[in-house]
Enzyme design. Structure first.
Site, short mmCIF file in Angstrom:
data_model
loop_
_atom_site.label_atom_id
_atom_site.label_comp_id
_atom_site.label_asym_id
_atom_site.label_seq_id
_atom_site.Cartn_x
_atom_site.Cartn_y
_atom_site.Cartn_z
CE LYS A 78 -3.82 -2.31 2.33
NZ LYS A 78 -4.46 -2.64 3.62
CD GLN A 102 -3.39 -4.23 6.81
OE1 GLN A 102 -3.27 -3.31 6.01
NE2 GLN A 102 -4.12 -5.30 6.54
CG ASP A 116 -9.53 0.15 5.26
OD1 ASP A 116 -9.30 -0.13 4.07
OD2 ASP A 116 -8.82 -0.21 6.21
#
Ligand code: NAD
Length: 293
Positions: free
Chosen positions: A54, A98, A121
């Site tokens: 990422k 994460q 997200d």
């Protein structure tokens, strides 16, 4: 018959170039360089590798990365403190924590503490609610990626018979809502669903996100259907480890009209859609129209 293989890798490369161009335009026209904070806690090898790809993609697109690597024993209060700081930092347009988090940290509390406008997200309940209500929202990256892949086959989804197999908060639920918002006729199947093969055979669009290796058989697929395989499963065959999807690809390719491969389908697009969401968040926060990607 052999299905068209939807090349997620090539489409991701095209989208990455468009994101980089749009980022450059924002920097030049508005002095705005989108920034994304990526928070990794602990040493989970899969998480470390996701975070690394990422951050790499972010830099390549011309965005600004803010990387935070915290030890596995980090407490919830400390993480909440970091998120509060990032929520208030105007150089940070997106915040990604994460998952999975270590056991001492309550994941729902962490997600709820992220400013919904920086929730790239799309996991914050407010964004889930906005998506449900048909309001502008930050939508989870995998469903955004799936829709972009589907749109390379179907210009319009109006009235199409779609089956979503899986109802997780990360993939199945938001993707079924995304398809509904496109006016598809959506059925959702899950662990307790009966007669799954029959349901699959009715679907013109079959999306699968269950985490079961090669579970969906070719004979379950309607001839000519579009099949989107989100699954990522590591299996060992003849002593060799490899990644397969939730759909039996070699069977599906003989029946479907179009199918995503694993790897090289949904996965590469998902990472680029994180960049798309970061651009969206940056534009939203600056009061600019949504990016053209
Ligand atoms: P999850 O475990 O949270 O949810 C799985 C869902 O599938 C549940 O709703 C469950 O009811 C349903 N399910 C499980 N077995 C079933 C069965 N036999 N029949 C019908 N329904 C069944 O998983 P998730 O987070 O949604 O991920 C699903 C898969 O997608 C995993 O393999 C994951 O690694 C992969 N994934 C890929 C990407 C990507 O970018 N390609 C992103 C996220 C997840």
């Amino acid at each position: 018959m052999s299905a068209r293989i939807i090349d997620g890798k090539a489409l991701a490369a095209e989208l990455r170039a468009a994101v980089a161009a749009e980022t450059q335009r924002l920097v030049t026209a508005h002095g705005l360089q989108p920034g994304l904070a990526v928070v990794l806690i602990g040493d989970n090898p899969a998480s470390k590798s996701y975070v690394a790809s990422k951050s790499r993609a972010l830099v390549e697109a011309g965005m600004r990365p803010f990387d935070f690597k915290l030890p596995a024993e980090t407490g919830e209060a400390e993480l909440l403190g970091l998120i509060k700081k990032l929520n208030g930092d105007s150089a940070v347009n997106g915040i990604l924590v994460q998952l999975p988090l270590p056991r001492q940290i309550n994941t729902s509390r962490i997600i709820a503490s992220i400013d919904p406008d920086k929730d790239v997200d799309g996991f914050h309940p407010l964004n889930a609610g906005r998506l449900m209500s048909g309001l502008p929202a930050l939508v989870p990256c995998t469903p955004v990626a799936c829709l972009k892949l589907i749109k390379t086959v179907h210009e319009s989804l109006v009235g199409i018979d779609a089956l979503m197999v899986g109802r997780s908060h990360i993939v199945g639920n938001p993707l079924s809502q995304v398809l509904l918002n496109e006016n598809a006729t959506v059925t959702v199947a899950h662990t307790f669903t009966r007669h799954l093969p029959e349901l699959c055979r009715r679907a013109e669009l079959l999306c699968v996100a269950i985490g079961c290796a090669e579970f969906i058989r070719g004979e379950w697929i309607k001839p000519g259907a579009t099949v989107i395989d989100v699954g990522i499963n590591r299996v060992t065959v003849d002593g060799k480890s490899r990644i397969v999807g939730d759909v039996n690809f070699s069977e599906a390719v003989e029946v479907a009209g179009a199918v995503t491969p694993v790897p090289g389908g949904v996965g590469p697009m998902t990472i680029v859609c994180l960049l798309v969401n970061t651009l969206r968040a940056a534009c939203m926060q600056a009061g600019l129209p949504p990016p053209a990607v």
